[in-house]
Design an enzyme around this catalytic site. Structure first.
Site, PDB file in Angstrom:
ATOM      1  N   LYS A 154      57.987 -40.892  29.804  1.00 55.79           N
ATOM      2  CA  LYS A 154      59.435 -41.062  29.655  1.00 55.79           C
ATOM      3  C   LYS A 154      59.796 -40.842  28.190  1.00 55.79           C
ATOM      4  O   LYS A 154      58.942 -40.646  27.337  1.00 55.79           O
ATOM      5  CB  LYS A 154      59.876 -42.474  30.081  1.00 55.79           C
ATOM      6  N   SER A 172      65.102 -40.878  38.175  1.00 52.55           N
ATOM      7  CA  SER A 172      64.053 -41.460  37.345  1.00 52.55           C
ATOM      8  C   SER A 172      64.035 -42.974  37.504  1.00 52.55           C
ATOM      9  O   SER A 172      65.036 -43.639  37.261  1.00 52.55           O
ATOM     10  CB  SER A 172      64.267 -41.093  35.871  1.00 52.55           C
ATOM     11  N   SER A 209      61.149 -36.314  37.128  1.00 50.21           N
ATOM     12  CA  SER A 209      61.942 -37.329  36.442  1.00 50.21           C
ATOM     13  C   SER A 209      62.263 -36.952  34.999  1.00 50.21           C
ATOM     14  O   SER A 209      63.166 -37.535  34.398  1.00 50.21           O
ATOM     15  CB  SER A 209      61.212 -38.677  36.464  1.00 50.21           C
ATOM     16  N   SER A 257      56.072 -35.090  38.832  1.00 52.51           N
ATOM     17  CA  SER A 257      57.404 -35.368  39.368  1.00 52.51           C
ATOM     18  C   SER A 257      58.457 -34.627  38.558  1.00 52.51           C
ATOM     19  O   SER A 257      58.139 -33.904  37.605  1.00 52.51           O
ATOM     20  CB  SER A 257      57.694 -36.872  39.341  1.00 52.51           C
TER      21      SER A 257
END
Length: 279
Positions: free
Chosen positions: A116, A222, A55, A53
């Protein structure tokens, strides 16, 4: 005629020759050893992960492949293949630092790997006010820098048409507003701001013991700790037991245009400039 008696100290009779091992048995033993080595390596030393992704733009792009170190934060069942429940709790724990890029099992189902950045540590109060990150009541320093550009490709599309642009040579790109953020302690990283969104203003959240507040660098794209832990909607505060590893080095990156039956595209699709980068 004289009789002879066998010498008791003489050479013993030759033992029957051992039967050679079957090739099939040797191959099976080799496979078992190989599987054990791979499992140990992936569980306790390094493990590969791919980024599916955007994010974590601008630091990570869809199509990146990286190695995560497994030892910095200790080990739990999530360190093992299929999250096998063989490790109680977390052993040899290590405390993450603000700014670390971590791989973890995403709450609430704890069955999918997410990546993250560590923003809030136990005891911190984290809040977004007008798109500005606040930690323990103080605004985190944000500096506007040059826009981030990324070429449009099969695995990279612009978040909104307003961000579509072209370089001087005609290459279609996505161009996003970019900021340099400095966390308490001095760690800096770049973030993207795609405009005003509901997650730009959040209530203050106190991070409990043994948990983390995690966010994506692409702040408006996100699903992270700003959202409640609901499948497909957010992850909430993440228990440190869920940590899988720390991002360390970029192994490979592709723009998604490669085809298995066209070997030359394996090279043309590679983002060579990204390979070998560290975190």
């Amino acid at each position: 005629m004289t009789e002879t008696t066998p010498d008791p100290l003489g050479e013993p009779e030759a033992a029957p020759a051992a039967k050679p091992a079957k090739k099939e048995d040797s191959f099976i033993v080799f496979l078992i050893k190989l599987v054990v080595i791979v499992v140990v390596f992936r569980s306790f030393i390094f493990s590969p992960f791919n980024i599916p992704s955007e994010s974590m733009l601008p630091r990570l792009q869809d199509g990146d492949y990286l190695l995560a170190a497994k030892w910095p934060y200790g080990y739990s069942k999530y360190s093992l293949p299929f999250s096998a429940p063989l490790i109680p709790g977390r052993i040899m724990p290590g405390q993450p630092k603000r700014g670390d890029v971590v791989i973890f099992k995403a709450p609430p189902l704890n069955d999918v790997d997410y990546i993250k950045r560590v923003i809030g540590l136990p005891g911190d109060t984290v809040q977004m006010i007008g798109g500005v990150l606040h930690i323990n009541g103080a605004a985190v320093k944000m500096e506007k820098i040059a826009d981030f550009e990324i070429a449009i490709s099969p695995n990279t599309h612009c978040y909104l048409p307003v961000f579509e642009a072209r370089r001087a040579d005609g290459t279609p790109v996505c161009r996003y507003p970019q900021y340099r953020e400095t966390l308490p302690g001095g760690v800096t990283h770049n973030t993207l701001d795609l405009g005003r969104t509901p997650q730009d203003d959040t209530p203050p959240v106190v991070v409990p013991a043994d948990s983390l507040f995690l966010m994506g660098d692409n702040r408006d794209n996100s699903m992270d700790s700003r959202f409640a832990a609901i499948p497909g909607q957010g992850i909430g505060l993440v228990p440190q037991e869920n940590l899988v590893g720390k991002a360390t080095i970029m192994m490979f990156s592709t723009d998604g245009s490669a085809s298995w039956y066209k070997p030359w595209t394996w090279f043309t699709a590679a983002r060579w400039s990204r390979i070998g980068g560290t975190f």
